[in-house]
Design a protein around this motif. Sequence first.
Motif, PDB file in Angstrom:
ATOM      1  N   SER A  93       0.678  -1.428  -0.032  1.00 54.57           N
ATOM      2  CA  SER A  93       0.009  -0.040  -0.044  1.00 54.57           C
ATOM      3  C   SER A  93       0.785   1.244  -0.162  1.00 54.57           C
ATOM      4  N   GLY A  94       0.484   2.434  -0.718  1.00 52.51           N
ATOM      5  CA  GLY A  94       1.168   3.422  -0.768  1.00 52.51           C
ATOM      6  C   GLY A  94       1.947   3.589  -2.384  1.00 52.51           C
ATOM      7  N   THR A  95       2.807   4.239  -2.265  1.00 45.49           N
ATOM      8  CA  THR A  95       3.582   4.461  -3.355  1.00 45.49           C
ATOM      9  C   THR A  95       4.922   3.987  -3.749  1.00 45.49           C
ATOM     10  N   GLY A  96       5.349   3.739  -4.845  1.00 43.56           N
ATOM     11  CA  GLY A  96       6.544   3.189  -5.172  1.00 43.56           C
ATOM     12  C   GLY A  96       7.017   3.615  -6.747  1.00 43.56           C
ATOM     13  N   ASN A  97       8.388   3.552  -7.000  1.00 45.64           N
ATOM     14  CA  ASN A  97       8.835   3.794  -8.131  1.00 45.64           C
ATOM     15  C   ASN A  97       9.593   2.703  -8.644  1.00 45.64           C
ATOM     16  N   HIS A  98       9.519   1.412  -8.073  1.00 49.01           N
ATOM     17  CA  HIS A  98      10.174   0.382  -8.574  1.00 49.01           C
ATOM     18  C   HIS A  98       9.311  -0.833  -8.451  1.00 49.01           C
ATOM     19  N   ALA A  99       9.728  -1.867  -9.456  1.00 52.53           N
ATOM     20  CA  ALA A  99       8.818  -2.905  -9.818  1.00 52.53           C
ATOM     21  C   ALA A  99       8.694  -4.016  -8.851  1.00 52.53           C
ATOM     22  N   ILE A 100       7.513  -4.911  -8.893  1.00 54.24           N
ATOM     23  CA  ILE A 100       7.486  -5.774  -8.095  1.00 54.24           C
ATOM     24  C   ILE A 100       7.587  -7.190  -9.531  1.00 54.24           C
ATOM     25  N   ARG A 101       8.553  -7.934  -8.891  1.00 57.63           N
ATOM     26  CA  ARG A 101       8.961  -8.896  -9.924  1.00 57.63           C
ATOM     27  C   ARG A 101       8.788 -10.391  -9.459  1.00 57.63           C
ATOM     28  N   VAL A 102       8.085 -11.167 -10.046  1.00 56.01           N
ATOM     29  CA  VAL A 102       7.632 -12.517  -9.815  1.00 56.01           C
ATOM     30  C   VAL A 102       8.279 -13.362 -10.560  1.00 56.01           C
ATOM     31  N   THR A 103       9.205 -14.215 -10.010  1.00 54.07           N
ATOM     32  CA  THR A 103       9.937 -15.377 -10.836  1.00 54.07           C
ATOM     33  C   THR A 103       9.644 -16.663 -10.433  1.00 54.07           C
ATOM     34  N   GLY A 104       8.770 -16.910  -9.335  1.00 56.96           N
ATOM     35  CA  GLY A 104       8.056 -18.438  -9.297  1.00 56.96           C
ATOM     36  C   GLY A 104       7.270 -18.411  -8.174  1.00 56.96           C
ATOM     37  N   GLY A 105       6.548 -19.678  -8.186  1.00 55.40           N
ATOM     38  CA  GLY A 105       5.656 -19.932  -7.022  1.00 55.40           C
ATOM     39  C   GLY A 105       4.232 -19.457  -7.453  1.00 55.40           C
ATOM     40  N   SER A 106       3.371 -19.538  -6.512  1.00 60.39           N
ATOM     41  CA  SER A 106       1.853 -19.026  -6.717  1.00 60.39           C
ATOM     42  C   SER A 106       1.554 -18.083  -5.665  1.00 60.39           C
ATOM     43  N   PRO A 107       2.256 -16.883  -5.577  1.00 63.14           N
ATOM     44  CA  PRO A 107       2.132 -15.931  -4.162  1.00 63.14           C
ATOM     45  C   PRO A 107       0.672 -15.309  -4.415  1.00 63.14           C
ATOM     46  N   ASN A 108       0.332 -14.669  -3.342  1.00 59.71           N
ATOM     47  CA  ASN A 108      -0.692 -14.025  -3.284  1.00 59.71           C
ATOM     48  C   ASN A 108      -0.405 -12.727  -3.034  1.00 59.71           C
ATOM     49  N   ILE A 109      -0.748 -11.529  -3.819  1.00 54.71           N
ATOM     50  CA  ILE A 109      -0.045 -10.270  -3.901  1.00 54.71           C
ATOM     51  C   ILE A 109      -1.265  -9.552  -3.749  1.00 54.71           C
ATOM     52  N   TYR A 110      -1.562  -8.779  -2.620  1.00 52.82           N
ATOM     53  CA  TYR A 110      -2.405  -7.699  -2.243  1.00 52.82           C
ATOM     54  C   TYR A 110      -2.104  -6.222  -2.535  1.00 52.82           C
ATOM     55  N   LEU A 111      -2.692  -5.616  -3.311  1.00 53.75           N
ATOM     56  CA  LEU A 111      -2.539  -4.156  -3.685  1.00 53.75           C
ATOM     57  C   LEU A 111      -3.853  -3.271  -3.103  1.00 53.75           C
ATOM     58  N   GLU A 112      -3.363  -2.416  -2.169  1.00 53.56           N
ATOM     59  CA  GLU A 112      -4.418  -1.691  -1.435  1.00 53.56           C
ATOM     60  C   GLU A 112      -4.099  -0.245  -1.575  1.00 53.56           C
ATOM     61  N   ASP A 113      -4.817   0.701  -2.068  1.00 56.37           N
ATOM     62  CA  ASP A 113      -4.415   1.871  -2.250  1.00 56.37           C
ATOM     63  C   ASP A 113      -2.929   2.188  -2.824  1.00 56.37           C
ATOM     64  N   ALA A 114      -2.566   1.298  -3.807  1.00 54.58           N
ATOM     65  CA  ALA A 114      -1.322   1.306  -4.403  1.00 54.58           C
ATOM     66  C   ALA A 114      -0.764   2.162  -5.429  1.00 54.58           C
ATOM     67  N   GLN A 115       0.095   2.990  -5.528  1.00 55.79           N
ATOM     68  CA  GLN A 115       0.480   3.635  -6.770  1.00 55.79           C
ATOM     69  C   GLN A 115       1.832   3.224  -7.012  1.00 55.79           C
ATOM     70  N   ILE A 116       2.124   2.441  -7.910  1.00 49.12           N
ATOM     71  CA  ILE A 116       3.363   2.044  -8.636  1.00 49.12           C
ATOM     72  C   ILE A 116       3.587   2.650  -9.813  1.00 49.12           C
ATOM     73  N   SER A 117       4.578   3.229 -10.165  1.00 49.17           N
ATOM     74  CA  SER A 117       4.840   4.067 -11.506  1.00 49.17           C
ATOM     75  C   SER A 117       6.461   3.857 -11.618  1.00 49.17           C
ATOM     76  N   VAL A 118       6.652   3.100 -12.827  1.00 46.22           N
ATOM     77  CA  VAL A 118       8.193   2.905 -13.083  1.00 46.22           C
ATOM     78  C   VAL A 118       8.441   3.509 -14.534  1.00 46.22           C
ATOM     79  N   SER A 119       9.658   4.028 -14.572  1.00 46.26           N
ATOM     80  CA  SER A 119      10.080   4.635 -15.943  1.00 46.26           C
ATOM     81  C   SER A 119      11.015   3.811 -16.877  1.00 46.26           C
ATOM     82  N   ASP A 120      11.210   2.572 -16.301  1.00 46.87           N
ATOM     83  CA  ASP A 120      11.889   1.381 -17.115  1.00 46.87           C
ATOM     84  C   ASP A 120      11.659   0.378 -16.704  1.00 46.87           C
ATOM     85  N   GLY A 121      10.940  -0.533 -17.868  1.00 44.91           N
ATOM     86  CA  GLY A 121      10.502  -2.001 -17.556  1.00 44.91           C
ATOM     87  C   GLY A 121       9.060  -2.006 -17.279  1.00 44.91           C
ATOM     88  N   ASN A 122       8.588  -3.188 -16.868  1.00 45.84           N
ATOM     89  CA  ASN A 122       7.444  -3.621 -16.361  1.00 45.84           C
ATOM     90  C   ASN A 122       7.026  -3.083 -15.102  1.00 45.84           C
TER      91      ASN A 122
END
Length: 536
Positions: free
Chosen positions: A290-319
């Motif tokens: 929750s909150g703001t971030g200028n970096h990415a979340i990267r998933v490389t394996g598994g079956s995780p549960n990711i909760y986004l709540e009032d999340a502001q994610i903005s990156v300038s390079d990549g996904n």
Amino acid sequence: MNKTTVSKMILGAVLLLFTACTQDELAEQGNTLPDGEFPLQIGSVSITAESSEEPWTRVTEKPDGSGSVFQGGERIGVRIGDNEETGIYIIKVDDAGNVTVSPDKPVYWKNTQTAEVTAWYPAEASSVNLGSQYRNGTMTYVLHGTGTGGYQSPVTLSFTHQLAKVRVVAKGTAQVRDISIWNVPMICYIEEGKITGQDNSTGIIPMLPVEREGIGTCWEANVGPGVEIKSFNIENTETVSQIYDLNTPVTTQAGALHTITWTVNNKGTTTIDLSNGDYTINGDGTYYFSGTGNHAIRVTGGSPNIYLEDAQISVSDGNAIDITGGNPTIHIKGNDNEVSSSDGAGIYVAEGYSVTITSDDKTANSITLTGKGGAGIGGYLSSGQHSACGNIIIQNVTVIASSSYSLGMQGYNPGIGGSGNAACGKISITNAIVYAYGSNGPNQGSPAIGAGLDDSMNPGSVPTIQIETSDIYAHRGNYADYIGQSGDRNNSRGDFQFGQEGYCRSSNVYCYTGSSDTLDKTVTYDASGNGTEQSQ
């Protein structure tokens, strides 16, 4: 002149003299009115807040908790000026919401002078028990009202709240079951709608779960003014009960709304930190951001549960969310979630893998996903090559997904689907609300959902698209299908293609071109997948 005429003139003069004397006498006596002949009339009533973030409460709540109205059936006490007599009036509300006030025990004007009218609710109580709100299923109210008027016209009464409202908004992965205010006075003593004191002993005030527009489920209770609130007891559906202490205690004010937000996570939840760099998830587990971030979340394996709540994610390079392995489920909470990239996809999922985007209420939870050089959800351009994407599953949530084109991006992408001419896996949309925007150029464009197009005007293949019980707002790029294939000036399209084994059932598709809000057409699909264009 005869005697009769003279007698009439004398009688008229006497009557005029008598009238003048009577008016002078009434003026000297303050224009006293006969007892019991001029009852107080109340024309209208309203409830206003004294000091709050918003107009806050009522004797019955509006859906968003932002207004004050009477429900009807309330008994209010009334007094005119300094008179000792008090009356009881009943508030009535008809089906159209019109409010009238009628006397049960009327009070009467004593003279013709203007006076202040005092009113209060509850009419006859000398104390209120704030601990019984949860048990009674409604919050407790204490109101004090005033108005100025006279005997010839109805009086308007304006009430203010004498208690304070406390609202708790629970965020996080835990499903909260009960919240209580800890160690506060439960009894308030009242006189004519004014708080005269509170019991010295303290207890627990259970809060009511309520639905508020724009908030969803939150918990509310009314408490006395001047109370210092330090702690809450919060219990989740796992029957885990915990005392949460405020870093800074809250001192309540009469008529004020005090909103407190807690983040309550289930045991084992890991909080994602995007403050210093990308965050990598390589296995199962539960994660929360929750909150703001200028970096990415990267998933490389598994079956995780990711909760986004009032999340502001903005990156300038990549996904912004980069899934190169694994099959994560992204849970959306709240309506203030935005994930974007100015050089990639909002969410990328690699070929052979899948991403599920879901929530517990499609109208209360939404996410906006924006790609540039990539889809809102789907593929993207990397090292001059368009990357194939995997399966995209959208369930019971509102999604706004868009892709934009600019020079140097070398291709066109849908809001949801493949990038350029690269392949895309299955796209499944069930019980959702989707706003999808394909990228748009002067001579070519991509669909809202489906396949992309490279700069050489080579389209990708239409993926399998399965839509059921959903509302789709499809904004196509120029020459493209609304859902399906990209197009160009030599291959103009404008229809629907759902790919091999694809379909659209029990759903509505609202069709637009570009970002315009002008509706091109609406197509309704029945349970068998037959589409019918609706008349505009």
